[in-house]
Design an enzyme around this catalytic site. Sequence first.
Site, PDB file in Angstrom:
ATOM      1  NE  ARG A  50      -3.946  -2.152   2.119  1.00 16.94           N
ATOM      2  CZ  ARG A  50      -5.173  -2.134   2.598  1.00 16.94           C
ATOM      3  NH1 ARG A  50      -5.713  -1.001   3.023  1.00 16.94           N
ATOM      4  NH2 ARG A  50      -5.888  -3.251   2.671  1.00 16.94           N
ATOM      5  NE  ARG A  81     -14.700  -4.452   5.677  1.00 14.61           N
ATOM      6  CZ  ARG A  81     -14.514  -5.387   6.608  1.00 14.61           C
ATOM      7  NH1 ARG A  81     -15.431  -6.333   6.805  1.00 14.61           N
ATOM      8  NH2 ARG A  81     -13.427  -5.388   7.354  1.00 14.61           N
ATOM      9  N   GLY A  96      -5.258 -11.153  17.489  1.00 17.24           N
ATOM     10  CA  GLY A  96      -4.501 -12.153  18.231  1.00 17.24           C
ATOM     11  C   GLY A  96      -3.099 -12.262  17.684  1.00 17.24           C
ATOM     12  CG  HIS A  97       0.198 -10.934  17.998  1.00 19.80           C
ATOM     13  ND1 HIS A  97       0.634 -10.771  16.701  1.00 19.80           N
ATOM     14  CD2 HIS A  97      -0.120  -9.699  18.457  1.00 19.80           C
ATOM     15  CE1 HIS A  97       0.591  -9.483  16.382  1.00 19.80           C
ATOM     16  NE2 HIS A  97       0.132  -8.804  17.430  1.00 19.80           N
ATOM     17  CG  ASP A  98       3.085 -17.973  18.001  1.00 14.55           C
ATOM     18  OD1 ASP A  98       3.099 -18.488  19.142  1.00 14.55           O
ATOM     19  OD2 ASP A  98       3.536 -18.555  17.002  1.00 14.55           O
ATOM     20  CB  ILE A  99       1.456 -15.750  22.881  1.00 12.44           C
ATOM     21  CG1 ILE A  99       1.499 -16.362  24.292  1.00 12.44           C
ATOM     22  CG2 ILE A  99       0.693 -14.424  22.866  1.00 12.44           C
ATOM     23  CD1 ILE A  99       2.280 -15.516  25.275  1.00 12.44           C
ATOM     24  CG  ASP A 140       3.153 -16.053  14.067  1.00 15.39           C
ATOM     25  OD1 ASP A 140       1.915 -16.124  14.206  1.00 15.39           O
ATOM     26  OD2 ASP A 140       3.824 -15.083  14.453  1.00 15.39           O
TER      27      ASP A 140
END
Length: 396
Positions: free
Chosen positions: A55, A106, A140-143, A171
Site C-alpha cells: 500500500r 470489502r 490475536g498473535h502466536d501466543i 505463526d
Amino acid sequence: MTDNTASTPGPAGDQAATAGPLSGIRVVELAGLGPGPMASMMFAELGADVVRVDRPTPPAITDVLDRGRRSIVVDLKHPNGPETVLRLAERADILLEGYRPGVAERLGLGPAEVHRRNPALVYGRMTGWGQHGPRAHTAGHDINYISLTGTLAAIGRAGGPPQIPLNLLGDFGGGSLYLVVGVLAALHHARATGQGQVVDAAIVDGVSHLSAMIWAERRYNGWTDDRGGNVLDSGTPYYDVYETADGGWFAVGALEPQFYARLVELLGLPEWADAQEDRSRWPQMREAFRSAFAARTRAEWEKVFDGTDACASPVLSWSEAVHDPHLAARRVHDVVDGGDVPAPAPRFSRTPGRIAEPLGHRGSRSREVLTDWRVAGVDELLAEGAVVQRDTPAAR
C-alpha cells in the site's frame, strides 16, 4: 553473497536446473506480516515469481521476511486499485492474503471476485483464528492462538508457568507451513482439473494438527495434562537439558534403551544402566545426571559425546549455530545483505531452491511487474495514481 543451491547430488550426468521446482508459478501476495510473508518467501525460494502488493503508506511494522519478491505499490482505495490486483490475479496461479475475515471482500478482492477473473487460481487465506467462529474477527498473535489449542499449557516444567516457544510453533509451524502445503495441494488439483479453490489456513487448525502425536499419546499411552510430567516435556531425566561447569547447557534425548545405555556409560554412571524405567528412582537419576554434567565444561562434554549414539548434544546460541561443523558442512546458513540467513529447505536433487534476495524499495519495480505480467493499461494506472512507481531509497 555466496551461492547456496540447497541441493543434493543427483545421478551421474544429471544437471540440476537453475530454477527451483516452482519455476513458472506466479504468486500475488497482498502484503501482511508474519506467517503470510514467510510462506511467500518459501514460494520465492522454490522458484516462484512472487509479486507483493504494498500500500502507499508504509506499514507501522517493517516486514523482515520480505526477501525474494518484487514489490508493486497499489492504492486499494483508488477506484482502479483493486482492478489492478484483479488484472494481476488473472495472470497468477496463486493469491495469498492474511487479512481478517471479510476485509478482502470489502476491498473487492475476495475469492468470488478473483475467481470470476481466474477460475483456476488458488486463493490462500492465512489467519490465526480462521474464517469463521466466535473469535474469527478478533485480534490475536502466536501466543494467543497456541494458548487456545492446549499446546502452550503443555510446554514448561513441573510447578512452573507455561513457556513461550518464540513464535515458531504458531505463526510458522501451524501457520506458514500449513498454508504452503494447502496451497500446493490445491495447485496440484487446479492443474489437473482447471478448478481453483480457497485454502483456509488457520493457525489454530495447523497447531492442533501438528500436535497429532501428543493427542494420540493422550489417548493410548497415558500422556497427562500435568506440565513437565511426560516423556517429552522434561518429565524424564533422560530427555532434558543440563547445565555444564562453565554455564553452558547440554541436551539429552536418550529415549531408546540402547541410547540410554550409551549415555550413562559416557557419563560415567554405570550404576544407572538398569534403571531407565524405574520412575521411583527418577529424582535420584536426575540429580546424578545433573552432578555429572556440572563437573565438566560444555566443550569437554562435546568431545565425550562427539560421534556417539548417546543422543546428547550442546545447546547452541543463534550465533554459535552458524559455525557448528555439521550445519556448516551442510551449508545450512548463508549470507545475504551482510547478515546470516537460513538456506532454503527442503533440498531438491534436480531443481534446487535458492536464497531469496532482499525485496528492495517498496514500489521500485511497479512498472516492471505490470509490464512483465502483461497487465493492460500500465501507463494509465501509473498516471492516475492507482499504481505508484517509486525510485528513491526512502520509499521502502
